[in-house]
Design an enzyme around this catalytic site. Structure first.
Site, short mmCIF file in Angstrom:
data_model
loop_
_atom_site.label_atom_id
_atom_site.label_comp_id
_atom_site.label_asym_id
_atom_site.label_seq_id
_atom_site.Cartn_x
_atom_site.Cartn_y
_atom_site.Cartn_z
N ASP A 504 -1.01 -0.92 -10.50
CA ASP A 504 -1.15 0.25 -11.37
C ASP A 504 -0.43 1.45 -10.77
O ASP A 504 -0.25 1.54 -9.56
CB ASP A 504 -2.64 0.60 -11.54
N ASP A 506 -1.35 4.22 -10.01
CA ASP A 506 -2.29 5.22 -9.50
C ASP A 506 -2.40 5.07 -7.99
O ASP A 506 -1.66 4.29 -7.38
CB ASP A 506 -3.66 5.06 -10.18
N ASP A 508 -4.71 3.78 -6.04
CA ASP A 508 -5.07 2.44 -5.55
C ASP A 508 -3.88 1.49 -5.63
O ASP A 508 -3.65 0.68 -4.73
CB ASP A 508 -6.22 1.85 -6.38
#
Ligand code: TTJ
Length: 639
Positions: A504, A506, A508
């Site tokens: 992803d 993001d 993380d």
């Protein structure tokens, strides 16, 4: 009037340069930003050669406001007089492939890898290129467009701009935007290169200026301490075991300079140069240094009783634990081989470096036994760690079987043709599940990795390796793993042409990519050097217009562009993660080779890789993010 020789000559010249424009990658490696920057280095190397010949002390490198670059020096100036067959020597330099060496008897003419391919290549790939030469009391000028001369010579002579008492060469060029993906030079790479050049040439001063910025940036690179300064600089934030050690010598007509220092850390960084060319893949000079170093340390360790009769020798990796070194040699006829033509191949270099290293180090260590003992202590620490890691490896191999489906994770592809196969390492089980359904089973393998893996990020590497998912991954690749370049790792066994990290967009996701890249850097660097590692770029948005086609948009820029160019109402769907996409969407946007966007992870050289490894392995979070995002931006597009 028949065809005169000048015409005949120009025709072959133009044919040569046409070849460069047709296949630029063959001459400069790629048409990415990396290839673009190579244009500057290519021109710069000429001035550095003039310095090595003893005639140039200052070089100016300017990134001009209009996007062009200028390199100038205070050397003797390219000869402007008539060369054979009525062509000015300067014109031959800029219009003939590999003309470089014909005009100078400079023994250090570079000829390796992507370097030294000639100023004519730069000329061929430039919208325009202007040359000014100060020599013999005058300033001369010549001009080209896409490699073609645009000034008609009178009696074979270049036009004179004026008089001067100075000498030197000045070259300004604008890369051709129909050839390169982007034509904005990347200043950080250029600055690094200039700094490196300054370290390798202590008598040289390089003035850098970036006039593209509102407030022009100016830096002077001058490193009178040479490679000693280079080592100091690389180690400036580490705990040094001793002061930098320097030696030089000459053997078999090869000049050798070495500077090194041990620091209290568990990694090595040995950099090689031949005629100022960085040898990413190492080669004979590095082998010579390493062989001698290993022998010397083992011999002393036995003499001092640190190694007892029953003890095995330290390995090469042991004795280089914590070592930062620069091995710089000058060879009259360097030959480069390897994947990226950056591996020195001259057999005589190995013997010469070995001999000088042995003579000089024995002399030094005999007089500095305390330092020697501290250096041997670094090897002891490494040997201890190695033995425990070896145990861990054997345990890992014997305790568990690694058939791919043993833990039900990897969904392998059917084809065994590695050149066509890809493996997606997918963050999260739900995205992994979708990917398994969406994939092309013939050629695409899916390995889901859970975010939980993050917990081991800060753990020691053997803990990371003990992680079941990581193990599955390493075994799936098929190459084994090793610390350091070469060793146990066998890239020819790689089962997939592309290893694609799919995470992803993001924090993380960035973390998981970071961990994977760290692992690759440290244990399987060739995967990266040879361009097998990619990052999938899933779209950020989907626009559903009231009329017209739906579209996926991959970044905010694309969204802005969409808004600016579409005058209809539309619904904007923002993807927060891969998990939100159904299998079909995942296929359309991220898996389908015809439509997806991939970024290749590209590392300019091992130095940067090791810096990155440190950055990534370190515990500070902010710089790590910078790497991931920067790297994602500069990565090459795969089409
Ligand atoms: C060659 O031998 C005769 C005297 O001049 C030598 C020479 O060519 N020197 C030289 C070339 N100095 N600088 C250059 C040079 C500088 C730039 C910026 C670009 C190119 C292609 C060459």
């Amino acid at each position: 009037m028949g065809k005169n020789t000048y015409d005949a000559e120009s025709i072959t010249v133009l044919e040569g340069l046409e070849a460069v424009r047709k296949r630029p990658g063959m001459y400069i490696g790629s048409v990415s930003t990396r290839g673009l920057n190579h244009l500057v280095y290519e021109i710069l190397d000429n001035s550095v050669d003039e310095h090595l010949a003893g005639y140039c002390t200052e070089i100016h490198v300017t990134l001009e406001a209009d996007g062009s670059a200028t390199v100038s020096d205070n050397g003797r100036g390219i000869p402007v007089g008539m060369h054979k067959k009525g062509i000015s020597a300067e014109r031959l330099v800029f219009t003939t492939l590999h003309a470089g060496g014909k005009f100078d008897n400079n023994a250090y003419k570079t000829s390796g890898g992507l370097h030294g391919v000639g100023s004519s290549v730069v000329n061929a790939l430039s919208t325009y290129l202007t040359v000014r030469v100060k020599t013999g009391g005058f300033i001369y000028e010549d001009k080209y467009e896409r490699g073609n001369p645009v000034i008609e010579l009178e009696k074979g002579l270049l036009p004179v701009l004026g008089k001067t008492k100075e000498t030197g060469t000045w070259v300004n060029f604008l890369p051709d935007d129909t050839i390169f993906d982007k034509i904005r030079f990347k200043e950080d790479d250029i600055k690094n290169r200039l700094h490196e050049t300054a370290y390798l040439n202590p008598g040289l001063t390089i003035f850098y200026e970036d006039k593209r910025k509102e407030e022009p940036e100016k830096i002077t690179f001058h490193e009178p301490d040479g490679i000693i300064g280079y080592i100091k600089d690389m180690n400036k934030t580490s705990e040094a075991v001793h002061d930098v050690i320097f030696f030089k010598g000459k053997s078999d007509n090869i000049e050798i300079e070495v500077a090194f220092q041990f620091i209290n850390e568990f990694h090595e960084n040995v950099m090689g140069f031949c005629n100022n060319i960085y040898t990413l893949e190492g080669g004979t000079h590095i082998t010579g240094f390493k062989t001698a170093f290993t022998n010397i340390i083992n011999t002393y360790a036995r003499e001092l009783g640190i190694l007892k009769d029953k003890d095995q020798n330290f390995t090469g990796t042991d004795v280089r634990n914590g070592l930062t070194a620069v091995v710089s040699i000058k060879h009259s006829d360097p030959r480069f081989e390897g994947q990226t033509k950056t591996k020195l191949d001259n057999q005589d270099a190995s013997k010469a470096v070995s001999k000088v290293t042995n003579d000089e180090l024995v002399r030094y260590f005999d007089r500095n036994v305390e330092i020697l003992k501290n250096i041997i202590a670094c090897a002891e620490k490494a040997a201890k760690l190695r033995k425990s890691e070896e145990k861990a490896k054997t345990n890992m191999l014997t305790k568990q079987k690694f058939s791919f489906d043993s833990n039900g994770k990897l969904s392998n592809c059917e084809s065994k043709d590695a050149s066509k196969c890809e493996i997606f390492i997918v963050e999260g089980d739900s995205a992994g599940g979708s990917a398994k359904m969406a994939r092309n089973r013939m050629y695409q393998a899916i390995l889901p990795i859970r975010g939980k893996i993050l917990n081991v990020e800060k753990a020691s590497i053997d803990k990371v390796l003990a992680n079941a998912e990581i193990k599955t991954m390493i075994y799936a690749f098929g190459c084994g793993f090793s610390e350091g370049y070469g060793n146990d790792f066998d890239i020819t066994k790689l089962r997939y042409d592309k290893i694609i990290i799919m995470a992803d967009a993001d924090v993380d996701g960035a973390h998981i990519s970071t961990l994977l890249l760290t692992l690759f850097f440290r244990f399987m660097p060739e995967l990266i050097y040879e361009g097998h590692v990619y990052i999938a770029m899933p779209p950020l948005y989907k626009v559903i217009p009231s009329k017209g086609e739906e579209e996926y948009l991959y970044n905010d820029e694309a969204l802005e562009k969409y808004k600016a160019t579409h005058n209809v109402s539309y619904k904007l769907q923002r993807y927060k993660g891969l998990g939100e996409m159904d299998p079909e969407q995942l296929w359309e946007t991220t898996l389908d080779p015809a439509r997806r966007l991939l970024k290749r992870v590209e590392i300019d050289d091992a130095k940067r890789a090791s810096e990155v490894t440190e950055l990534l392995m370190g515990l500070e979070v902010p710089p790590r993010r910078t790497f991931i995002y920067e790297n994602a931006n500069e990565a090459e597009l795969d089409v």
